[in-house]
Scaffold this motif. Sequence first.
Motif, PDB file in Angstrom:
ATOM      1  N   TYR A 145       4.433  -7.527   7.698  1.00  0.00           N
ATOM      2  CA  TYR A 145       4.476  -6.297   6.774  1.00  0.00           C
ATOM      3  C   TYR A 145       5.222  -5.260   7.702  1.00  0.00           C
ATOM      4  CZ  TYR A 145       0.814  -8.648   4.364  1.00  0.00           C
ATOM      5  OH  TYR A 145       0.097  -9.679   3.601  1.00  0.00           O
ATOM      6  N   LEU A 146       5.772  -4.493   6.822  1.00  0.00           N
ATOM      7  CA  LEU A 146       6.804  -3.196   7.401  1.00  0.00           C
ATOM      8  C   LEU A 146       6.061  -2.111   7.119  1.00  0.00           C
ATOM      9  CD1 LEU A 146      10.252  -4.637   6.627  1.00  0.00           C
ATOM     10  CD2 LEU A 146       8.843  -5.089   8.589  1.00  0.00           C
ATOM     11  N   LYS A 147       6.104  -1.112   8.064  1.00  0.00           N
ATOM     12  CA  LYS A 147       5.374   0.292   7.312  1.00  0.00           C
ATOM     13  C   LYS A 147       6.647   1.401   7.593  1.00  0.00           C
ATOM     14  CE  LYS A 147       2.090   3.720   9.154  1.00  0.00           C
ATOM     15  NZ  LYS A 147       1.263   3.934  10.395  1.00  0.00           N
TER      16      LYS A 147
ATOM     17  N   VAL B  50      -5.543  -2.283   6.616  1.00  0.00           N
ATOM     18  CA  VAL B  50      -4.829  -3.533   6.717  1.00  0.00           C
ATOM     19  C   VAL B  50      -5.430  -4.198   7.853  1.00  0.00           C
ATOM     20  CG1 VAL B  50      -2.635  -2.870   5.451  1.00  0.00           C
ATOM     21  CG2 VAL B  50      -2.971  -1.819   7.912  1.00  0.00           C
TER      22      VAL B  50
ATOM     23  N   PRO C 170       1.162  -3.634  10.481  1.00  0.00           N
ATOM     24  CA  PRO C 170       2.457  -3.563  10.182  1.00  0.00           C
ATOM     25  C   PRO C 170       3.512  -3.337  11.463  1.00  0.00           C
ATOM     26  CG  PRO C 170       1.452  -1.818   8.934  1.00  0.00           C
ATOM     27  CD  PRO C 170       0.239  -2.513   9.975  1.00  0.00           C
ATOM     28  N   ILE C 171       4.770  -3.793  10.933  1.00  0.00           N
ATOM     29  CA  ILE C 171       5.746  -3.402  11.896  1.00  0.00           C
ATOM     30  C   ILE C 171       6.198  -1.864  11.600  1.00  0.00           C
ATOM     31  CG2 ILE C 171       8.178  -3.824  12.394  1.00  0.00           C
ATOM     32  CD1 ILE C 171       7.594  -6.745  11.916  1.00  0.00           C
ATOM     33  N   ASP C 172       5.919  -0.752  12.399  1.00  0.00           N
ATOM     34  CA  ASP C 172       6.282   0.421  12.112  1.00  0.00           C
ATOM     35  C   ASP C 172       7.917   0.528  12.400  1.00  0.00           C
ATOM     36  OD1 ASP C 172       6.789   3.226  11.703  1.00  0.00           O
ATOM     37  OD2 ASP C 172       4.875   3.596  13.096  1.00  0.00           O
TER      38      ASP C 172
ATOM     39  N   ARG D  36       1.089  -1.111  -0.010  1.00  0.00           N
ATOM     40  CA  ARG D  36      -0.012   0.078  -0.033  1.00  0.00           C
ATOM     41  C   ARG D  36       0.839   1.217  -0.102  1.00  0.00           C
ATOM     42  NH1 ARG D  36      -5.136   0.510   1.718  1.00  0.00           N
ATOM     43  NH2 ARG D  36      -4.683   2.673   2.884  1.00  0.00           N
TER      44      ARG D  36
ATOM     45  N   ILE E 222       3.337   0.568   3.283  1.00  0.00           N
ATOM     46  CA  ILE E 222       3.463  -0.825   3.974  1.00  0.00           C
ATOM     47  C   ILE E 222       4.002  -1.708   2.698  1.00  0.00           C
ATOM     48  CG2 ILE E 222       2.026  -2.678   4.963  1.00  0.00           C
ATOM     49  CD1 ILE E 222       0.091  -0.500   5.819  1.00  0.00           C
TER      50      ILE E 222
END
Lengths: 423, 180
Positions: free
Chosen positions: A339-341, B13, B17-19, A318, A330
């Motif tokens: 998932y990494l932001k 989502v 997610p991992i920030d 995204r 993301i």
Amino acid sequence: MVEVKTLVSNPVLVIGAGVAGLTAATQLADFGIRTVLVDRLPIVGGNAMDLYKAFPTDDCSYCFEGSRLRPGIRKCFYRSAILDQPNIDLKVNTEVTEISGSPGKFQAKLSVGPQYIDSKKCIMCGLCIECSNAFCLPSPQCQPQAVIYDPEMSDEGAKKAEEECPTKAINLGAQPSEETIQVSDIVIATGYHEMKPVSIDEYGYGKIPNVVTQLELAQILDPNGKSGGALVRPSDGGQVKRVMMVQCVGSRDENYYPFCSKICCVYALKHANIITLERDGTQVTVVYMDIRTYDRHERYYRVARDAGVRFVRGRVSRLEACADGTLDIIAYDSLLDKYLKFNVDLFVLSSALEPPKGSAELIESLSLHPASGFVGPADLTSENAVVAADHVYVCGAATGPAEIPESVTQARAVVSMILQSRK
Amino acid sequence: MTETEEKADPPAVMIEPIDISKLDPDFREGIRSMPNGEELSACFACSTCTAACPIASTWKYKPHQLIRMILLGMRKEVLSSEEIWLCLTCFECQERCPQNVRVTDIFFDCKNLAAEEGMIPDSIVGLARELTDKGQLYVVTADWEREDMDLEPEVPGLSTEEFKTILKGTRTGRIVGGDE
């Protein structure tokens, strides 16, 4: 010094004045063969012009190794070639519109754009640029060494510049013309075009200003560019602190181009290294499927990892533009299965390298073998990959995505083939 | 007149997610600055280490994932993971790594960092207690084995008192003793 003799009079037409075309043309000319070198743009150099630093030497893209016989500034040989070599007839702003005739006796119809500036007269004093925005100097090292004029930006100042030009090099009334030349051989050196990924919706290219392609990034990083080489956001000129690059945009994708564009991993990492090592405190993240730094270019990958470039194997899931100009992204990390932001200032797409405009027509008119839209060899099993047809040769990225040394090598192979055919 | 009740939008989502901005970028540099961490950043995640590991098939985080987590700065997750303590230290991963990353040694460093922060699994504390209490990890319990081999029931000349004293003054003693 090179002694220039006219050995044969049948000229060779070289289409495209990028790295491959320039190399072929200057070498043919040095061997005494008359060469007509055409390019649709007003200056020569092709895509290499926009690269800032070219791999694999990280030199200025003008200065890759050319002919050792030529004097010049360091390894830069085009300057002297284009100015001094009488066997080269350079035609910029020119397109080949039609090719007819038979091998060895081709008739090429050229559409020559209006020659507003006489490059032999221009002394690059800058007076016209002060008078009107319609004039510009694309780069201090541009070839031909002359300003260029954009008729769409014409204003009153342009007329004043025409009158006041100290060498009378400007002719605003210039008209396009057509001419037909007879040539014995044709060298296709039409290069590549970087795909503008507007149709790949998920990346927002063309809609979000801080989403750019690698070639656009190279221009931001160029010290001769608008920002003087500072890494700034296109949206507001603010300093970029975090960059994300994504590989294989349109390449290796059956919906766009099924082939690997081959050099984008290397130049993406070249840019990542320049940003990390030369633009203080900027974090680069590269999202990739496979890193293909083939051959000796593996060192770019190693340097990037050592420098602290972050690599995420996976894809972007995204992308959202925030009010402050940054982007929330993301990405799925397939190695971690997480998932990494991220929040970044600049999102750079390593877009596919596609055949340039007009390739299909050229292939059709000469009955050549297409290879994923590029020009394929006449005989796939032959070792002469540069022979596209009888008296038609192809070199550089016109054969498919290629790096500079490869383009130079192929151009020299073409020169060798033409010389052998004229023994 | 309300036509429909306002519904909350579904979350963008489903999995949070991992920030990245909340992770600890100093962790990577911390590990890298240790003598074993010099080649840490050379990792290109080929997962040779995981292929080489004899026990990682049962792990939640595989060796290559742990290295990636270090590179991303996931300090808490790495130091609190049980995998760094389950490592057999057989050095297969380190031997095979094509980029000379000292995988096993880096996990060892992680154990030391975790110990400093008091994040040691109970089973490991139990082992330390065995050592400080008994002066040895494996106490002879099955004396019938010794008997079968015609050996006297006690190991002759074995004195564990000195070890106990020494270990109490070391980090092992501190682990067992808590905040001493």
